[in-house]
Scaffold this active site. Sequence first.
Site, PDB file in Angstrom:
ATOM      1  N   ASP A 112      -8.589 -10.365  -8.184  1.00  0.00           N
ATOM      2  CA  ASP A 112      -7.402  -9.745  -7.606  1.00  0.00           C
ATOM      3  C   ASP A 112      -6.283  -9.828  -8.636  1.00  0.00           C
ATOM      4  O   ASP A 112      -6.247 -10.762  -9.445  1.00  0.00           O
ATOM      5  CB  ASP A 112      -6.974 -10.480  -6.322  1.00  0.00           C
ATOM      6  CG  ASP A 112      -6.123  -9.616  -5.408  1.00  0.00           C
ATOM      7  OD1 ASP A 112      -6.625  -9.184  -4.363  1.00  0.00           O
ATOM      8  OD2 ASP A 112      -4.942  -9.377  -5.741  1.00  0.00           O
ATOM      9  N   ASP A 121      -5.719  -7.640 -14.135  1.00  0.00           N
ATOM     10  CA  ASP A 121      -5.298  -6.256 -14.003  1.00  0.00           C
ATOM     11  C   ASP A 121      -6.512  -5.405 -14.327  1.00  0.00           C
ATOM     12  O   ASP A 121      -6.851  -5.188 -15.495  1.00  0.00           O
ATOM     13  CB  ASP A 121      -4.147  -5.946 -14.959  1.00  0.00           C
ATOM     14  CG  ASP A 121      -3.748  -4.469 -14.937  1.00  0.00           C
ATOM     15  OD1 ASP A 121      -4.317  -3.701 -14.121  1.00  0.00           O
ATOM     16  OD2 ASP A 121      -2.880  -4.080 -15.740  1.00  0.00           O
ATOM     17  N   TYR A 134      -3.351   9.784  -3.377  1.00  0.00           N
ATOM     18  CA  TYR A 134      -4.356   8.924  -2.761  1.00  0.00           C
ATOM     19  C   TYR A 134      -5.625   9.713  -2.447  1.00  0.00           C
ATOM     20  O   TYR A 134      -6.737   9.285  -2.787  1.00  0.00           O
ATOM     21  CB  TYR A 134      -3.790   8.309  -1.486  1.00  0.00           C
ATOM     22  CG  TYR A 134      -4.720   7.344  -0.798  1.00  0.00           C
ATOM     23  CD1 TYR A 134      -4.944   6.077  -1.318  1.00  0.00           C
ATOM     24  CD2 TYR A 134      -5.384   7.702   0.379  1.00  0.00           C
ATOM     25  CE1 TYR A 134      -5.809   5.185  -0.687  1.00  0.00           C
ATOM     26  CE2 TYR A 134      -6.244   6.819   1.014  1.00  0.00           C
ATOM     27  CZ  TYR A 134      -6.450   5.561   0.484  1.00  0.00           C
ATOM     28  OH  TYR A 134      -7.296   4.681   1.106  1.00  0.00           O
ATOM     29  N   LYS A 168      -9.400   9.159  -4.170  1.00  0.00           N
ATOM     30  CA  LYS A 168     -10.579   8.770  -3.404  1.00  0.00           C
ATOM     31  C   LYS A 168     -11.669   9.840  -3.487  1.00  0.00           C
ATOM     32  O   LYS A 168     -12.865   9.519  -3.477  1.00  0.00           O
ATOM     33  CB  LYS A 168     -10.191   8.497  -1.950  1.00  0.00           C
ATOM     34  CG  LYS A 168      -9.301   7.263  -1.784  1.00  0.00           C
ATOM     35  CD  LYS A 168      -9.937   6.002  -2.333  1.00  0.00           C
ATOM     36  CE  LYS A 168      -9.126   4.761  -2.034  1.00  0.00           C
ATOM     37  NZ  LYS A 168      -9.764   3.510  -2.515  1.00  0.00           N
ATOM     38  N   THR A 199      -5.376  -3.338   7.980  1.00  0.00           N
ATOM     39  CA  THR A 199      -5.164  -4.035   6.716  1.00  0.00           C
ATOM     40  C   THR A 199      -3.693  -3.866   6.355  1.00  0.00           C
ATOM     41  O   THR A 199      -2.958  -3.148   7.037  1.00  0.00           O
ATOM     42  CB  THR A 199      -6.031  -3.436   5.587  1.00  0.00           C
ATOM     43  OG1 THR A 199      -5.533  -2.128   5.267  1.00  0.00           O
ATOM     44  CG2 THR A 199      -7.494  -3.345   5.988  1.00  0.00           C
TER      45      THR A 199
END
Length: 248
Positions: A37, A63, A154, A158, A189
């Site tokens: 992460d 990163d 976004y 995807k 989330t």
Amino acid sequence: MTRFGQQVAVVTGAGGGLGAITASILGDLGLAVACVDIDEVAAKRTATELNDRGVTSTAYGVDITSESAAGALSEAVHADLGQVSHLVNIAGILRRTHLADTDAASWRQVMDVNVTAPFLLTQAFADDLKSAEYGRVINCASFAGTRGYEYPAYAASKAALINLTSSLLFDFWGTAVTVNAVAPGAMVTPMLDHAAAQRMAEKTPTGRILEPDDVAAVIGFLAGRSSRGVNGTTTVIDGGASLLFSYR
């Protein structure tokens, strides 16, 4: 080398949400887990929780959009845990901006995290994956990548990740590596637009939006031996919302 031999999983975005739950499920399946992460503290928290349960786990604050960092991560995980057999790309970002509000820097950042990073990590771990008894690459896309969506960066990222998933079959041709994606709909989330959650639930045939466990369970199946015939697919997990309706 750990007692898990070839069964070592790398999970990005493991500091929380779907990534942390996925790391937990893979640990329960008997894999050692590298928790990756950008927030090293969060990654260490997940790894500590796994270790406390008897799962061998290490944490890396990385990163993942950096080519050199991806290479260094591959070397570190290989040294710490052994040969990597599973790569699960969960980390992603969502910018709720429309065309007029999205500048080039924001566009590039979304593409870097959501598409370039999975590409770089797959490239970095490819030799390990090919040498494993069976290898798995699992990407977390989105239902937004399967249809038009109001946030273009976004959705485009995807969609690109879904295409990358199927395109990688050529690079792993003739090996025991499978490459698949999951495409969740609205999910509880940190990314969730809580103000719209009730409306989204009402537009979902199952009457609720997803919990991360719903998606992690599918990832767990794709990670196992019994999924060896599943390759190049994207599984939409959204309670049927995008099949018949639109969240909008």
